[in-house]
Design an enzyme around this catalytic site. Structure first.
Site, PDB file in Angstrom:
ATOM      1  N   LYS A   1       0.798  -1.117   0.032  1.00 56.99           N
ATOM      2  CA  LYS A   1       0.084  -0.026   0.087  1.00 56.99           C
ATOM      3  C   LYS A   1       0.783   1.359   0.077  1.00 56.99           C
ATOM      4  O   LYS A   1       1.982   1.317   0.200  1.00 56.99           O
ATOM      5  CB  LYS A   1      -0.811   0.157   1.239  1.00 56.99           C
ATOM      6  N   ASP A  39      -2.633  -1.303  10.076  1.00 57.00           N
ATOM      7  CA  ASP A  39      -2.921  -1.316   8.977  1.00 57.00           C
ATOM      8  C   ASP A  39      -3.589  -2.662   8.345  1.00 57.00           C
ATOM      9  O   ASP A  39      -3.814  -2.800   7.154  1.00 57.00           O
ATOM     10  CB  ASP A  39      -1.561  -1.315   8.073  1.00 57.00           C
TER      11      ASP A  39
HETATM   12  C1  CDM Z   1       1.490   4.821  10.259  1.00 59.25           C
HETATM   13  C2  CDM Z   1       1.018   3.709   9.399  1.00 59.25           C
HETATM   14  O1  CDM Z   1       2.049   3.118   8.585  1.00 59.25           O
HETATM   15  C3  CDM Z   1       0.084   4.214   8.591  1.00 59.25           C
HETATM   16  O2  CDM Z   1      -0.260   3.174   7.222  1.00 59.25           O
HETATM   17  C4  CDM Z   1       0.303   2.605  10.244  1.00 59.25           C
HETATM   18  O3  CDM Z   1      -0.741   3.221  10.850  1.00 59.25           O
HETATM   19  C5  CDM Z   1       1.337   1.953  11.223  1.00 59.25           C
HETATM   20  O4  CDM Z   1       0.554   0.516  11.068  1.00 59.25           O
HETATM   21  P1  CDM Z   1       1.512  -0.705  11.699  1.00 59.25           P
HETATM   22  O5  CDM Z   1       3.005  -0.708  10.966  1.00 59.25           O
HETATM   23  O6  CDM Z   1       0.470  -1.748  11.502  1.00 59.25           O
HETATM   24  O7  CDM Z   1       1.692  -0.309  13.184  1.00 59.25           O
HETATM   25  P2  CDM Z   1       1.272  -1.201  14.509  1.00 59.25           P
HETATM   26  O8  CDM Z   1       1.957  -2.370  14.604  1.00 59.25           O
HETATM   27  O9  CDM Z   1      -0.045  -0.934  14.763  1.00 59.25           O
HETATM   28  O10 CDM Z   1       2.108   0.021  15.567  1.00 59.25           O
HETATM   29  C6  CDM Z   1       3.434   0.089  15.847  1.00 59.25           C
HETATM   30  C7  CDM Z   1       3.597   1.040  16.690  1.00 59.25           C
HETATM   31  O11 CDM Z   1       3.456   2.445  16.178  1.00 59.25           O
HETATM   32  C8  CDM Z   1       2.717   3.551  17.217  1.00 59.25           C
HETATM   33  N1  CDM Z   1       1.390   3.771  16.340  1.00 59.25           N
HETATM   34  C9  CDM Z   1       0.980   3.133  15.238  1.00 59.25           C
HETATM   35  C10 CDM Z   1      -0.093   3.479  14.655  1.00 59.25           C
HETATM   36  C11 CDM Z   1      -0.734   4.547  15.100  1.00 59.25           C
HETATM   37  N2  CDM Z   1      -1.918   5.059  14.720  1.00 59.25           N
HETATM   38  N3  CDM Z   1      -0.282   5.333  16.157  1.00 59.25           N
HETATM   39  C12 CDM Z   1       0.957   4.707  16.845  1.00 59.25           C
HETATM   40  O12 CDM Z   1       1.307   5.532  17.599  1.00 59.25           O
HETATM   41  C13 CDM Z   1       2.561   2.548  18.505  1.00 59.25           C
HETATM   42  O13 CDM Z   1       3.705   3.053  19.257  1.00 59.25           O
HETATM   43  C14 CDM Z   1       2.787   1.121  18.078  1.00 59.25           C
HETATM   44  O14 CDM Z   1       3.123   0.389  18.747  1.00 59.25           O
HETATM   45  N1  ATP Z   2       5.390 -11.220   7.745  1.00 60.06           N
HETATM   46  C1  ATP Z   2       6.186 -10.203   7.885  1.00 60.06           C
HETATM   47  N2  ATP Z   2       6.749  -9.362   6.910  1.00 60.06           N
HETATM   48  C2  ATP Z   2       7.259  -8.283   7.316  1.00 60.06           C
HETATM   49  N3  ATP Z   2       7.724  -7.824   8.400  1.00 60.06           N
HETATM   50  C3  ATP Z   2       7.163  -8.778   9.427  1.00 60.06           C
HETATM   51  C4  ATP Z   2       6.530  -9.619   9.270  1.00 60.06           C
HETATM   52  N4  ATP Z   2       6.265 -10.414  10.453  1.00 60.06           N
HETATM   53  C5  ATP Z   2       6.612  -9.513  11.508  1.00 60.06           C
HETATM   54  N5  ATP Z   2       7.292  -8.407  10.829  1.00 60.06           N
HETATM   55  C6  ATP Z   2       8.122  -7.141  11.523  1.00 60.06           C
HETATM   56  O1  ATP Z   2       6.969  -6.254  11.387  1.00 60.06           O
HETATM   57  C7  ATP Z   2       8.213  -5.174  10.959  1.00 60.06           C
HETATM   58  C8  ATP Z   2       7.422  -4.084  10.166  1.00 60.06           C
HETATM   59  O2  ATP Z   2       7.239  -4.814   8.823  1.00 60.06           O
HETATM   60  P1  ATP Z   2       6.515  -4.142   7.591  1.00 60.06           P
HETATM   61  O3  ATP Z   2       7.128  -4.581   6.487  1.00 60.06           O
HETATM   62  O4  ATP Z   2       4.952  -4.284   7.898  1.00 60.06           O
HETATM   63  O5  ATP Z   2       6.905  -2.564   8.105  1.00 60.06           O
HETATM   64  P2  ATP Z   2       6.318  -1.281   7.156  1.00 60.06           P
HETATM   65  O6  ATP Z   2       6.099  -1.444   5.683  1.00 60.06           O
HETATM   66  O7  ATP Z   2       6.876  -0.075   7.878  1.00 60.06           O
HETATM   67  O8  ATP Z   2       4.817  -1.276   7.544  1.00 60.06           O
HETATM   68  P3  ATP Z   2       3.751  -0.224   7.956  1.00 60.06           P
HETATM   69  O9  ATP Z   2       3.453   0.816   6.897  1.00 60.06           O
HETATM   70  O10 ATP Z   2       2.469  -0.936   8.260  1.00 60.06           O
HETATM   71  O11 ATP Z   2       4.016   0.328   9.179  1.00 60.06           O
HETATM   72  C9  ATP Z   2       9.347  -5.675  10.409  1.00 60.06           C
HETATM   73  O12 ATP Z   2      10.583  -5.069  10.608  1.00 60.06           O
HETATM   74  C10 ATP Z   2       9.400  -7.127  11.035  1.00 60.06           C
HETATM   75  O13 ATP Z   2      10.032  -7.034  12.325  1.00 60.06           O
END
Ligand code: CDM
Ligand code: ATP
Length: 290
Positions: free
Chosen positions: A18, A143
């Protein structure tokens, strides 16, 4: 990550990336999570997951991730969550061909979790509807719900309150700076702007917006700053999510590929078309009306 993939899996499904076309942080909640407003649009660029049902109840992820232990992998966690919720006696063998950069802000982990929930719900015949799967998915990450629903959306709350919309489908050049940005650290940064004014739903497709996380990431990660400078000298450029990936929009594939050629010696990047109906849902034959 070891990558021996099966040739005869029961179900093979994509887990697409995305983009956050903009990302406004509008406040911080008492639990530390942030309220935001963002547009999610999908890319036709995806990991590929392979599933087989097991009758012994075991969930086994065969692909080894270097940095993520199996128990904390979002694929395994999603499968265990659905199994616990539905009490199915079945299990699964799962493999992944990982193409999406981790920690890139293009949602790879969340998308993997959503694909796993939809795949196993089908293979196990556990009959959870989208809203049940989305609420399960939200326990794994903010997400996950949009990837379950499979429609481009304006998102509010922590990203889970979705209004489906149709932004223009364009071609994107996406640069992948060689760094894994930790989402939690970006949200903890004292310099993060957390008070962007809320916009009204009817204005969502009229504004260009911005990404509040971008300044923090450019400031803290010189690799991202360098990539941003190279790219933005040539094209309007923005960061997705909490980074590190950066994107520029183009009307045609040719324009995007030309830009990729110009930057290829300096930056790792890919070209993909954005789509309002997720590749996962198209592959599953789910007609979203989009
Ligand atoms: C910022 C975005 O990338 C937008 O797409 C997402 O909302 C992040 O989503 P994500 O990677 O699935 O994040 P999560 O695993 O839910 O959250 C990771 C950490 O980011 C912070 N977090 C995340 C989402 C949010 N709305 N507020 C936060 O403060 C929190 O500390 C949380 O522990
Ligand atoms: N199947 C998986 N694929 C990728 N990362 C994973 C997975 N399972 C756990 N993780 C952990 O989640 C962390 C975030 O991965 P991801 O690739 O979703 O990041 P991101 O693209 O920044 O996500 P977002 O945009 O939702 O914040 C990774 O650094 C890894 O430690």
């Amino acid at each position: 990550m070891s990558n021996k993939l099966p040739t005869d899996a029961e179900l093979v499904l994509p887990a697409p990336a995305k983009l956050n076309l903009f990302l406004h942080i509008t406040g911080r909640r008492a639990d530390g999570y942030h309220n935001l407003q963002t547009i999610f649009q999908f890319l036709d660029y995806a990991d590929e997951l392979f599933f087989n049902t097991r009758n012994d109840g075991i969930i086994k992820l065969h692909t080894h991730f270097i940095d993520v232990p199996h128990d904390s992998n979002l694929i395994t966690r999603a499968a265990n969550l659905l199994k616990a919720q539905t009490k199915t006696p079945l299990g699964a063998d799962i493999w992944i061909n990982k193409k999406l950069p981790m920690g890139g802000g293009i949602g790879g982990g969340s998308s993997n979790a959503a694909t796993t929930l939809l795949a196993l719900n089908r293979l196990w015949n556990t009959r959870c509807d989208f809203s049940k799967l989305a609420s399960l998915g939200l326990q794994l990450g903010a997400d996950v719900p949009v990837f379950i629903q499979g429609k481009a959306a304006f998102a509010e709350g922590i990203g889970e309150q979705l209004t489906f919309i149709k932004p223009p489908e364009q071609w994107y050049l996406v640069a992948i700076p060689e760094i894994n940005v930790n989402t939690a650290n970006v949200f903890k940064d004292p310099n993060l702007t957390r008070n962007t004014s809320s916009i009204n739903q009817q204005d969502v497709l009229l504004i260009d917006g911005h990404n509040d996380c971008q300044a923090v990431v450019l400031n803290n990660y010189p690799v991202v700053k360098h990539a941003f400078t190279l790219m933005s000298e040539q094209y309007p450029t923005r960061m997705t999510g909490t980074g590190a990936c950066l994107f520029s929009a183009f009307t045609t594939q040719e324009q995007a590929l030309k830009a990729q050629n110009q930057l290829a010696t300096q930056l790792s990047c890919f070209v993909a078309q954005s789509t309002n109906h997720s590749l996962l849902h198209r592959t599953l034959g789910i007609n979203s009306g989009f």
